[in-house]
Design an enzyme around this catalytic site. Structure first.
Site, PDB file in Angstrom:
ATOM      1  N   GLY A  36       0.800  -1.213   0.000  1.00 27.87           N
ATOM      2  CA  GLY A  36       0.000   0.000   0.000  1.00 27.87           C
ATOM      3  C   GLY A  36       0.835   1.266   0.000  1.00 27.87           C
ATOM      4  CB  ILE A  37       3.633   2.424   2.155  1.00 23.15           C
ATOM      5  CG1 ILE A  37       2.795   2.377   3.434  1.00 23.15           C
ATOM      6  CG2 ILE A  37       4.593   3.607   2.188  1.00 23.15           C
ATOM      7  CD1 ILE A  37       3.597   2.036   4.680  1.00 23.15           C
ATOM      8  CB  THR A  51       9.575   5.470   4.915  1.00 22.07           C
ATOM      9  OG1 THR A  51       9.115   4.745   3.764  1.00 22.07           O
ATOM     10  CG2 THR A  51      10.095   6.822   4.482  1.00 22.07           C
ATOM     11  CB  ALA A  52      10.637  -0.165   5.584  1.00 22.18           C
ATOM     12  NE  ARG A  53       9.033  -0.883  12.337  1.00 19.91           N
ATOM     13  CZ  ARG A  53       7.992  -0.121  12.053  1.00 19.91           C
ATOM     14  NH1 ARG A  53       8.101   0.830  11.136  1.00 19.91           N
ATOM     15  NH2 ARG A  53       6.831  -0.311  12.655  1.00 19.91           N
ATOM     16  CG  ASP A  60      10.543   8.689   8.955  1.00 19.92           C
ATOM     17  OD1 ASP A  60      10.821   9.687   9.654  1.00 19.92           O
ATOM     18  OD2 ASP A  60       9.452   8.089   9.033  1.00 19.92           O
ATOM     19  CD  GLU A 100      13.156   4.292  14.655  1.00 19.50           C
ATOM     20  OE1 GLU A 100      12.095   4.403  15.306  1.00 19.50           O
ATOM     21  OE2 GLU A 100      13.163   4.170  13.431  1.00 19.50           O
ATOM     22  CG  HIS A 116       9.717   6.162  13.087  1.00 16.35           C
ATOM     23  ND1 HIS A 116      10.087   4.898  13.485  1.00 16.35           N
ATOM     24  CD2 HIS A 116       8.656   5.982  12.265  1.00 16.35           C
ATOM     25  CE1 HIS A 116       9.282   4.000  12.937  1.00 16.35           C
ATOM     26  NE2 HIS A 116       8.403   4.643  12.195  1.00 16.35           N
TER      27      HIS A 116
END
Length: 332
Positions: A168-169, A246-248, A272, A277, A295
């Site tokens: 979707g992303i 922008t995933a992990r 991101d 983190e 993030h």
């Protein structure tokens, strides 16, 4: 007959009224108030404050007090718990295999995060190609326009964007980037049914990498995807290419990425997400030509409300129909 109990583990910030509309008519809603894991698990004992809970709404803020939903925590749940509705698309903080062994179904919130995560990726894409991060810092330091910027920046139009994981992303990013227009190519485990003709499928990931000007990563974090984008894949990219993530953070081999930045194989990266983190590798801060965000993918009230409502709806459907939507792939 007493209503089934639903436990809110975390915070519902934007969808408070929806709790009353979706859950209150069909359940008894209680909110966790445990400050540590021991107290949390003891609450599920017979006669405890969470005794009889059948479904849990869970978001990542709860990890500050009780940690991840790992095997230890899952194994401590009583047999009454049958559903965990995670408030987020990524669910790597939940041991889904332990849930499966325990007979607990896990849902997430795909779709609700698509726009916000894709626009974050688009921002990183624009910033890294145009080198806007350097430009903003220069202005803030009172130096106006940095010299030589035109020698390291590029237009988006006509560049090739490779998307690793057209979910979707990834699909939403493809739609946004295609408007420039950029050439869009992608690799997923299978060709995506319904993908537009301008989205070119590459079954061979190595051929995809060789043609990419920008690689945007959109795969979930699982044991098999840790370090997926490693030394070999990074070096298969063109010299002067860019990686967006922008995933992990752990999906990319951070050391290999930094080496490629140091020797110029990568012109830039836009991140991101990070492996540990909220800690950020200080070596990354030494590169003025990269764009870093803390993030921020879903950090807006519109998306967060959609996520909360979707997670609550999954719980409602479980209570009313015996099965909610959005079950994570490992449990289907």
């Amino acid at each position: 007959m007493a209503q089934p109990k639903i436990l809110i583990v975390g915070e519902i910030v934007w969808a408070g009224e929806d709790v009353q509309q979706l859950l209150a008519p069909v359940s008894q809603v209680i909110t966790y108030n445990s400050q540590d894991r021991k107290d949390f698990l003891e609450g599920f004992n017979q006669g405890g404050k969470y005794d009889g809970v059948v479904g849990i709404f869970r978001d990542n803020t709860s990890a500050d007090h009780i940690g991840f939903f790992d095997k230890e925590l899952i194994d401590g749940f009583p047999s009454s718990v049958k559903w965990i509705a995670h408030n987020g698309a990524g669910y790597d903080q939940i041991d889904v295999h332990a849930c499966k062994a325990k007979g607990i179904t896990v849902s997430n919130t795909p779709g609700a995060v698509d726009d916000a995560s894709a626009t974050t990726a688009l921002y990183l894409l624009i910033s890294t190609l145009r080198q806007y991060s350097i430009s903003e810092r220069s202005l803030r330091e009172g130096n106006w326009k940095p010299k030589g910027l035109n020698k390291i920046s590029h237009d988006l139009t006509g560049r090739t964007l490779a998307i690793l994981g057209l979910g979707g992303i990834g699909m939403r990013l493809a739609e946004l980037a295609h408007a420039f227009p950029m050439r869009i190519i992608y690799h997923s485990r299978n060709k995506v049914a319904g993908a537009p003709g301008w989205c070119e499928y590459y079954p061979d990931v190595e051929k995809l990498l060789a043609e990419a000007d920008v690689l945007s990563v959109h795969v979930p974090l699982r044991s098999e995807t840790v370090g997926l984008v490693g030394e070999k894949w990074i070096r298969l990219l063109k010299r002067g290419s860019i990686i967006i993530n922008t995933a992990r953070g752990k999906v990319i081999d951070e050391d290999a990425m930094i080496r490629a930045l140091e020797d110029g194989h990568l012109a830039s990266v836009g991140l991101d997400v990070f492996p540990n983190e909220p800690e950020v590798n200080p070596r990354l801060l030494e590169f003025p030509n990269i764009t870093l965000l803390p993030h921020m993918g879903t950090e807006n009230q519109d998306t967060q409300r959609k996520m909360e409502v979707r997670a609550l709806t999954n719980l409602r459907d479980f209570l009313v129909a015996g099965k909610g939507k959005d079950i994570v792939p490992e449990l289907k």
